[in-house]
Design an enzyme around this catalytic site. Structure first.
Site, mmCIF file in Angstrom:
data_model
loop_
_atom_site.group_PDB
_atom_site.id
_atom_site.type_symbol
_atom_site.label_atom_id
_atom_site.label_comp_id
_atom_site.label_asym_id
_atom_site.label_seq_id
_atom_site.Cartn_x
_atom_site.Cartn_y
_atom_site.Cartn_z
ATOM 1 C CE LYS A 203 56.452 34.637 43.003
ATOM 2 N NZ LYS A 203 55.895 35.531 41.981
ATOM 3 N N GLY A 255 45.134 37.241 43.742
ATOM 4 C CA GLY A 255 45.382 36.599 42.450
ATOM 5 C C GLY A 255 44.212 35.740 42.056
ATOM 6 C CB SER A 256 43.973 33.026 39.579
ATOM 7 O OG SER A 256 44.986 32.171 40.062
ATOM 8 C CB THR A 257 39.420 31.590 42.149
ATOM 9 O OG1 THR A 257 38.841 32.898 42.311
ATOM 10 C CG2 THR A 257 38.658 30.610 43.021
ATOM 11 C CD GLU A 258 44.307 27.063 38.119
ATOM 12 O OE1 GLU A 258 44.061 27.994 37.332
ATOM 13 O OE2 GLU A 258 45.076 26.128 37.869
ATOM 14 N N GLY A 260 44.571 30.625 44.637
ATOM 15 C CA GLY A 260 44.066 30.820 46.004
ATOM 16 C C GLY A 260 43.754 29.485 46.670
ATOM 17 C CD GLU A 277 41.227 41.280 45.817
ATOM 18 O OE1 GLU A 277 40.480 40.741 44.968
ATOM 19 O OE2 GLU A 277 42.083 42.109 45.543
ATOM 20 C CB CYS A 311 40.079 41.574 41.318
ATOM 21 S SG CYS A 311 40.442 42.971 42.371
ATOM 22 C CD GLU A 410 39.239 37.285 37.617
ATOM 23 O OE1 GLU A 410 39.997 36.370 37.979
ATOM 24 O OE2 GLU A 410 39.081 38.347 38.261
HETATM 25 P P1 NDP Z 1 48.133 33.919 39.645
HETATM 26 O O1 NDP Z 1 47.036 33.790 40.602
HETATM 27 O O2 NDP Z 1 48.758 32.703 39.062
HETATM 28 O O3 NDP Z 1 49.360 34.755 40.282
HETATM 29 C C1 NDP Z 1 49.277 35.631 41.374
HETATM 30 C C2 NDP Z 1 50.550 35.505 42.216
HETATM 31 O O4 NDP Z 1 50.641 34.181 42.768
HETATM 32 C C3 NDP Z 1 51.834 35.696 41.443
HETATM 33 O O5 NDP Z 1 52.799 36.336 42.264
HETATM 34 C C4 NDP Z 1 52.230 34.258 41.132
HETATM 35 O O6 NDP Z 1 53.587 34.100 40.808
HETATM 36 C C5 NDP Z 1 51.902 33.584 42.426
HETATM 37 N N1 NDP Z 1 51.718 32.141 42.319
HETATM 38 C C6 NDP Z 1 51.473 31.382 41.215
HETATM 39 N N2 NDP Z 1 51.341 30.083 41.546
HETATM 40 C C7 NDP Z 1 51.515 30.003 42.892
HETATM 41 C C8 NDP Z 1 51.470 28.931 43.831
HETATM 42 N N3 NDP Z 1 51.224 27.681 43.464
HETATM 43 N N4 NDP Z 1 51.669 29.226 45.126
HETATM 44 C C9 NDP Z 1 51.899 30.490 45.528
HETATM 45 N N5 NDP Z 1 51.963 31.532 44.692
HETATM 46 C C10 NDP Z 1 51.761 31.306 43.381
HETATM 47 O O7 NDP Z 1 47.682 34.840 38.482
HETATM 48 P P2 NDP Z 1 48.297 34.899 37.016
HETATM 49 O O8 NDP Z 1 49.272 35.980 37.015
HETATM 50 O O9 NDP Z 1 48.829 33.608 36.531
HETATM 51 O O10 NDP Z 1 47.015 35.239 36.173
HETATM 52 C C11 NDP Z 1 46.150 34.184 35.746
HETATM 53 C C12 NDP Z 1 44.726 34.603 35.875
HETATM 54 O O11 NDP Z 1 44.432 34.852 37.234
HETATM 55 C C13 NDP Z 1 44.389 35.917 35.189
HETATM 56 O O12 NDP Z 1 44.136 35.749 33.855
HETATM 57 C C14 NDP Z 1 43.189 36.343 35.966
HETATM 58 O O13 NDP Z 1 42.051 35.708 35.495
HETATM 59 C C15 NDP Z 1 43.480 35.869 37.363
HETATM 60 N N6 NDP Z 1 44.010 36.939 38.204
HETATM 61 C C16 NDP Z 1 43.159 37.542 39.040
HETATM 62 C C17 NDP Z 1 43.593 38.577 39.822
HETATM 63 C C18 NDP Z 1 42.659 39.264 40.743
HETATM 64 O O14 NDP Z 1 43.044 40.247 41.373
HETATM 65 N N7 NDP Z 1 41.453 38.804 40.850
HETATM 66 C C19 NDP Z 1 44.958 39.071 39.759
HETATM 67 C C20 NDP Z 1 45.799 38.347 38.844
HETATM 68 C C21 NDP Z 1 45.316 37.323 38.104
HETATM 69 P P3 NDP Z 1 53.990 34.119 39.256
HETATM 70 O O15 NDP Z 1 53.634 35.471 38.769
HETATM 71 O O16 NDP Z 1 55.436 33.922 39.276
HETATM 72 O O17 NDP Z 1 53.225 33.024 38.593
#
Ligand code: NDP
Length: 507
Positions: A203, A255-258, A260, A277, A311, A410
């Protein structure tokens, strides 16, 4: 210099034009069971070019039913003898073939990632595309080397026992990746999962779906059986459906900690294995004896590369008072020399942020920082003359303090928060005063200090007199709220496999 860097600006622009023309028409479909299909609901969404803000094309919006179809296809493929019983050598061969095809299409993939994500095409090719080729080649080496062991057990009965372990694929894997390094993040997960014999449903992020779809098409062309590698484009709900699905054995997320944390909560139904991660707020610790030229160049690259959307971005600078002002001036000098613009131009090395939402987020942190008492050294807003797209200047904020949000949260943009230190006793405690623990940089010519600090810093990766070096051979992941598990190396193979202990009575 890469071939793409040598190419004239018009080359990348004309590749982009050709790719965009090809993407018009029917929406890009999901990849399920080896076929490109529209979503069950027929819904689609637009993906945009962050350098112009304009729509590139429509993409199928996968939902719960599509996730179910993809998971079922992945389950069938897992049990299909064509994949399940494939020899380790043949699995290696397929991964190498996929690497060959990425190499063949490197130029197009680099431009595709550039228009979808915004990052400069020259850097995309050098980092993401070449990095993905290396990742598939590295993991192509593992199927023939990843096995169990025989173990010297001592049963109480005195029976003669042969005990050995075997590694088996963990099963169907849901791989959820972000937009900041779309192709690399997909490769980091798909390659070890397939090397271990798993099947996957990938995804990608809603902002950057295009290279993931192309990667799955290349996998089919390489001969990877239908259903082994499925892609569901869509929104967070599709990711959540994957996490919730009882047919998924493991979820790997970046992705984001939230999100995660939401994934951990959502995966309890069938207690799937989870690796994460997550975010970072990496400290750059500079001692007074450091080589300031080298430190300034690397610290600037560490926060401004990929517009800070990394990240591991070194976003907290701890500079000793004696060198603080000098170092900041040097970093600001590097920031001023960045060429900002549309990433299709080979001279550009600093592109737009990925989306308007991300622009607003970064901008709001600059305001928050100033309200909290930090001082803007440079940047902080849209670069002059770049009125369309989501461009944001490389930014440095001085006089930051440990309790400020710009030091604790972050930002995920090109914003460096600088703190001044003078008490070495307190330094490591300050650097460790964070919810995150992904990485850290240490700058000193004192060997003992370097090793002492590397031991004391709570981070999954520590770089001494360098920053942001990543390699498939060495584990990558975070302490604390930066994640669970390690990608790359043997550790990644372990993430995607189960270990089974077999006892055979020989008495
Ligand atoms: P997210 O963590 O929301 O997204 C990462 C992935 O998770 C995307 O494919 C997203 O889909 C998917 N996702 C979103 N919500 C859910 C859920 N409830 N269950 C399962 N999968 C989900 O990152 P964002 O793109 O919204 O970015 C927001 C913030 O997160 C950034 O500003 C940054 O601070 C942080 N971030 C950190 C990263 C890192 O590597 N440390 C990478 C990316 C973001 P969709 O794109 O459709 O929402």
């Amino acid at each position: 210099m890469s071939a793409l860097a040598q190419a004239s600006a018009s080359d990348a622009y004309s590749i982009a034009e050709r790719l965009e023309a090809g993407l018009k028409g029917a929406p890009r479909g999901l990849i399920i069971d080896g076929k490109s299909v529209q979503s069950v609901t027929g819904k689609t969404f637009a993906t945009h070019n962050p350098a112009t803000g304009k729509e590139i094309c429509q993409v199928a919006e996968g939902g719960v039913e599509d996730v179910d179809l993809a998971v079922r296809a992945a389950r069938r493929a897992l049990e299909n003898p064509a994949w399940r019983d494939m020899s380790a050598v043949d699995r290696s061969l397929l991964l190498n073939r996929l690497a060959d095809l990425i190499e063949r299409d490197a130029q197009d993939l680099a431009v595709l990632e550039c228009i979808d994500n915004g990052k400069p095409a020259t850097l995309t090719k050098a980092v993401e595309i070449e990095g993905s080729i290396k990742t598939f080649r590295y993991f192509a080496g593992w199927p023939t080397k990843f096995g169990g062991e025989t173990l010297p057990v001592s049963p109480r009965s005195g029976a003669k026992i042969l005990n050995y372990t075997v590694r088996e694929p963990v099963g169907v894997c849901g791989l959820i990746v972000p937009w900041n390094y779309p192709m690399s993040m997909a490769a980091w997960k798909v390659a070890p999962a397939l090397a271990a014999g798993c099947t996957v449903v990938l995804k990608p992020a809603e902002q950057t779906p295009l290279t993931a779809l192309r990667l799955a098409e290349l996998a089919l062309e390489a001969g990877i059986p239908a259903g082994v590698f499925n892609v569901i484009t869509g929104f967070g709900e599709a990711g959540a459906a994957l996490v919730d699905h009882p047919g998924v054995d493991k979820v790997a997320f970046t992705g984001s900690t939230e999100v995660g944390k939401a994934i951990v909560r959502g995966s309890t139904g069938n207690l799937k294995k989870v690796s994460l991660e997550l975010g970072g707020k990496s400290p750059q610790i500079v001692l007074p004896d450091a080589d300031l030229d080298a430190a300034a160049a690397s610290i600037a690259a560490g926060i401004f590369f990929n517009q800070g959307q990394t990240c591991t971005a070194g976003s907290r600078l701890y500079a000793h008072s004696d060198i603080h002002d000098d170092l900041l001036a040097r970093i600001a000098d590097h920031a001023a020399k960045l060429t900002i613009g549309n990433g299709l131009d080979p001279a550009v090395n600093f592109g737009p942020l990925v989306s308007e939402e991300q622009w607003d987020r970064v901008s709001s942190y600059v305001e928050i920082g100033q309200r909290e008492g930090a001082e803007l050294v440079c940047g902080g807003s849209r670069p002059q003359g770049l009125n369309e797209g989501f461009f944001f200047q490389p930014t440095i904020m001085a006089n930051a303090a440990s309790n400020m949000r710009i030091v604790r949260e972050e930002i995920f943009g090109p914003v460096l928060s600088a703190l001044r230190w003078s008490d070495p006793e307190d330094l490591v405690a300050q650097a460790n005063d964070s919810d995150f623990g992904l990485s850290a940089g240490i700058w000193t010519n004192n060997l003992k200090q370097a090793h002492r600090m590397a031991a004391a810093v709570k981070a999954g990766t520590v770089w001494v007199n360098c920053f942001n070096l990543v390699d498939n051979a060495t584990p990558f992941g975070g302490f604390k709220q930066s994640g669970w598990g390690r990608e790359h190396g043997r550790q990644a193979m372990e993430l995607y496999s189960e270990v089974k202990s077999v006892w055979v009575n020989l008495s």
